[in-house]
Design a protein around this motif. Structure first.
Motif, PDB file in Angstrom:
ATOM      1  N   GLU A  26       0.850  -1.188   0.000  1.00 12.15           N
ATOM      2  CA  GLU A  26       0.000   0.000   0.000  1.00 12.15           C
ATOM      3  C   GLU A  26       0.887   1.240   0.000  1.00 12.15           C
ATOM      4  O   GLU A  26       1.949   1.228   0.632  1.00 12.15           O
ATOM      5  CB  GLU A  26      -0.839  -0.022   1.289  1.00 12.15           C
ATOM      6  CG  GLU A  26      -2.041   0.876   1.303  1.00 12.15           C
ATOM      7  CD  GLU A  26      -2.880   0.629   2.563  1.00 12.15           C
ATOM      8  OE1 GLU A  26      -4.025   0.188   2.427  1.00 12.15           O
ATOM      9  OE2 GLU A  26      -2.362   0.876   3.656  1.00 12.15           O
ATOM     10  N   GLU A  28       0.768   5.748   0.069  1.00 16.46           N
ATOM     11  CA  GLU A  28      -0.103   6.909   0.158  1.00 16.46           C
ATOM     12  C   GLU A  28       0.119   7.837  -1.026  1.00 16.46           C
ATOM     13  O   GLU A  28       1.127   7.753  -1.728  1.00 16.46           O
ATOM     14  CB  GLU A  28       0.067   7.631   1.492  1.00 16.46           C
ATOM     15  CG  GLU A  28       1.413   8.234   1.755  1.00 16.46           C
ATOM     16  CD  GLU A  28       1.453   8.997   3.073  1.00 16.46           C
ATOM     17  OE1 GLU A  28       1.700  10.216   3.029  1.00 16.46           O
ATOM     18  OE2 GLU A  28       1.273   8.364   4.127  1.00 16.46           O
ATOM     19  N   ARG A  63      -5.337  10.842   8.958  1.00 14.62           N
ATOM     20  CA  ARG A  63      -4.190  10.703   9.857  1.00 14.62           C
ATOM     21  C   ARG A  63      -4.009  12.053  10.542  1.00 14.62           C
ATOM     22  O   ARG A  63      -3.785  13.068   9.861  1.00 14.62           O
ATOM     23  CB  ARG A  63      -2.921  10.342   9.094  1.00 14.62           C
ATOM     24  CG  ARG A  63      -1.704  10.217  10.016  1.00 14.62           C
ATOM     25  CD  ARG A  63      -0.418  10.124   9.246  1.00 14.62           C
ATOM     26  NE  ARG A  63      -0.298   8.837   8.585  1.00 14.62           N
ATOM     27  CZ  ARG A  63       0.446   8.637   7.498  1.00 14.62           C
ATOM     28  NH1 ARG A  63       1.101   9.634   6.944  1.00 14.62           N
ATOM     29  NH2 ARG A  63       0.530   7.441   6.961  1.00 14.62           N
ATOM     30  N   LEU A  68      -6.243  11.324   4.139  1.00 12.61           N
ATOM     31  CA  LEU A  68      -5.161  10.472   3.648  1.00 12.61           C
ATOM     32  C   LEU A  68      -5.728   9.512   2.617  1.00 12.61           C
ATOM     33  O   LEU A  68      -6.753   8.878   2.844  1.00 12.61           O
ATOM     34  CB  LEU A  68      -4.574   9.686   4.825  1.00 12.61           C
ATOM     35  CG  LEU A  68      -3.394   8.768   4.552  1.00 12.61           C
ATOM     36  CD1 LEU A  68      -2.165   9.573   4.187  1.00 12.61           C
ATOM     37  CD2 LEU A  68      -3.088   7.932   5.797  1.00 12.61           C
ATOM     38  N   THR A  69      -5.061   9.440   1.471  1.00 15.31           N
ATOM     39  CA  THR A  69      -5.483   8.521   0.411  1.00 15.31           C
ATOM     40  C   THR A  69      -4.443   7.424   0.274  1.00 15.31           C
ATOM     41  O   THR A  69      -3.265   7.705   0.081  1.00 15.31           O
ATOM     42  CB  THR A  69      -5.620   9.275  -0.925  1.00 15.31           C
ATOM     43  OG1 THR A  69      -6.587  10.320  -0.770  1.00 15.31           O
ATOM     44  CG2 THR A  69      -6.065   8.341  -2.038  1.00 15.31           C
ATOM     45  N   LEU A  70      -4.902   6.183   0.379  1.00 16.17           N
ATOM     46  CA  LEU A  70      -4.003   5.034   0.275  1.00 16.17           C
ATOM     47  C   LEU A  70      -4.380   4.202  -0.945  1.00 16.17           C
ATOM     48  O   LEU A  70      -5.559   3.934  -1.170  1.00 16.17           O
ATOM     49  CB  LEU A  70      -4.096   4.177   1.536  1.00 16.17           C
ATOM     50  CG  LEU A  70      -3.624   4.845   2.833  1.00 16.17           C
ATOM     51  CD1 LEU A  70      -4.094   4.060   4.042  1.00 16.17           C
ATOM     52  CD2 LEU A  70      -2.116   4.966   2.849  1.00 16.17           C
ATOM     53  N   CYS A  71      -3.371   3.817  -1.717  1.00 16.40           N
ATOM     54  CA  CYS A  71      -3.615   3.036  -2.937  1.00 16.40           C
ATOM     55  C   CYS A  71      -2.928   1.686  -2.851  1.00 16.40           C
ATOM     56  O   CYS A  71      -1.824   1.571  -2.303  1.00 16.40           O
ATOM     57  CB  CYS A  71      -3.078   3.777  -4.157  1.00 16.40           C
ATOM     58  SG  CYS A  71      -3.771   5.407  -4.384  1.00 16.40           S
ATOM     59  N   SER A  72      -3.597   0.695  -3.431  1.00 16.64           N
ATOM     60  CA  SER A  72      -2.982  -0.627  -3.504  1.00 16.64           C
ATOM     61  C   SER A  72      -3.426  -1.284  -4.806  1.00 16.64           C
ATOM     62  O   SER A  72      -4.513  -0.995  -5.312  1.00 16.64           O
ATOM     63  CB  SER A  72      -3.375  -1.482  -2.296  1.00 16.64           C
ATOM     64  OG  SER A  72      -4.778  -1.579  -2.210  1.00 16.64           O
TER      65      SER A  72
ATOM     66  N   ARG B  82       4.644   6.069   4.938  1.00 18.81           N
ATOM     67  CA  ARG B  82       3.976   6.486   3.707  1.00 18.81           C
ATOM     68  C   ARG B  82       3.709   5.303   2.783  1.00 18.81           C
ATOM     69  O   ARG B  82       2.942   5.396   1.832  1.00 18.81           O
ATOM     70  CB  ARG B  82       4.846   7.508   2.973  1.00 18.81           C
ATOM     71  CG  ARG B  82       5.036   8.798   3.748  1.00 18.81           C
ATOM     72  CD  ARG B  82       5.687   9.852   2.901  1.00 18.81           C
ATOM     73  NE  ARG B  82       6.888   9.360   2.246  1.00 18.81           N
ATOM     74  CZ  ARG B  82       7.418   9.929   1.179  1.00 18.81           C
ATOM     75  NH1 ARG B  82       6.865  10.979   0.639  1.00 18.81           N
ATOM     76  NH2 ARG B  82       8.520   9.437   0.632  1.00 18.81           N
ATOM     77  N   VAL B  83       4.400   4.213   3.073  1.00 22.30           N
ATOM     78  CA  VAL B  83       4.202   3.029   2.244  1.00 22.30           C
ATOM     79  C   VAL B  83       4.319   1.794   3.122  1.00 22.30           C
ATOM     80  O   VAL B  83       5.088   1.778   4.086  1.00 22.30           O
ATOM     81  CB  VAL B  83       5.210   3.018   1.082  1.00 22.30           C
ATOM     82  CG1 VAL B  83       6.637   2.936   1.596  1.00 22.30           C
ATOM     83  CG2 VAL B  83       4.953   1.879   0.126  1.00 22.30           C
ATOM     84  N   THR B  84       3.514   0.797   2.830  1.00 23.05           N
ATOM     85  CA  THR B  84       3.564  -0.468   3.559  1.00 23.05           C
ATOM     86  C   THR B  84       3.964  -1.555   2.584  1.00 23.05           C
ATOM     87  O   THR B  84       3.373  -1.672   1.511  1.00 23.05           O
ATOM     88  CB  THR B  84       2.181  -0.814   4.139  1.00 23.05           C
ATOM     89  OG1 THR B  84       1.673   0.320   4.822  1.00 23.05           O
ATOM     90  CG2 THR B  84       2.274  -1.978   5.104  1.00 23.05           C
TER      91      THR B  84
END
Lengths: 99, 189
Positions: A26, A28, A63, A68-72, B82-84
């Protein structure tokens, strides 16, 4: 005869987004923006297109009270990306044989 | 409009994937934090025991405070990331399992009425061995094996000397590899 390249991934920014997301679980929005060196507006548009195609998932959260926008990437997106890269390599092979 | 260029596109893919490489590093902070925390408590206990202090185990009182602060730092780091990566998820499960095993053994060892110290070293070794394998970092893997060797040795020494074995285990499996991991991380950055 070569397979039709996915028109969605012909765009440099969309391809860059997919390349980043294929490697991580993931990421951001700001991370993608920094790595692709794109503007927020352009990145938002391309993310939306990839999301509509089902290639990526977008999660909106907060957050410290900031959005907050999370992309996967999705399994469909992984398949599309892998197929695209495979076809890109096929495009290069005839030129290598001629060279 | 830019002409379609497969070579450039593949180059872009490689460049983007390579740029995420830094996210797969570990800066070694957690190994150093927990390694030093337990090392100080352990060595403090040994020194107090040698000095004839009546309650030398009082040094372990720093653990609950240190553990709460350490968990706070872990959660803060995860929240601000910021990244996982897939590796982050794996490490989370590895260390959660480690923490659960340690907590259970420490909390209920009194019911057995035996010295469970060797078990603790086995668990310490498991944590670094598995995480070293996941990170592809040989010093941690070797540190884990070192812990297991010391665990075997701890069956044959006095309770007081077991404290020294723990100190050696922490140096060899957490502290030294932690500094090496930090160096590797800084070199990549």
């Amino acid at each position: 005869m070569f397979s039709e390249l996915d028109p969605l991934l012909l765009n440099q920014l969309r391809l860059a987004i997919m390349s980043l997301l294929i490697s991580v679980e993931e990421a951001e929005f700001n991370y993608l923006k920094e790595k692709t060196e794109s503007t927020s507006g352009n990145l938002s548009v391309q993310i939306e297109k990839l999301k509509k195609a089902g290639y990526i998932k977008v999660k909106k959260t907060y957050r410290d009270n900031y959005p907050l926008t999370l992309c996967s990437i999705t399994p469909k997106g992984i398949d599309a990306f892998e197929a695209y890269v495979k076809n890109l390599r096929r495009y290069l092979q005839p030129k290598k044989r001629a060279g | 409009m830019t002409e379609f260029n497969p070579a450039n596109q593949l180059s872009l893919v490689d460049e983007m994937i390579l740029s995420t490489r830094k996210e797969f590093g570990d800066n070694g902070f957690q190994y150093l934090y927990w390694g030093w925390l337990v090392f100080i408590a352990d060595l403090g206990h040994y020194i107090l025991a040698k000095l004839g202090y009546e309650h030398p185990y009082i040094m372990w009182c720093i653990m609950p405070v240190g553990a709460i602060f350490g968990i706070f730092l872990i959660r803060k780091e995860a929240r601000e990331a910021r990244v996982t990566t897939w590796l982050d998820r794996m490490m989370k499960y590895i260390w959660t399992a480690f923490g659960a095993c340690l907590f259970i053994v420490l909390s209920f060892q009194f019911k057995l009425g035996i010295n469970t110290f060797p078990m603790l070293l086995v668990v310490y070794g498991m944590g670094t061995f598995v995480s070293g394998g996941a990170l592809g970092f040989r010093p941690l893997i070797l540190g884990g094996i070192f812990c297991w060797i010391l665990s075997v040795a701890s069956f044959f020494v006095s309770a007081e000397n077991q404290l020294l074995l723990l100190a050696a285990a922490l140096l060899g499996s957490y502290i030294i590899p932690g500094y090496m991991l930090r160096k590797r991380y800084n070199d990549v950055q």
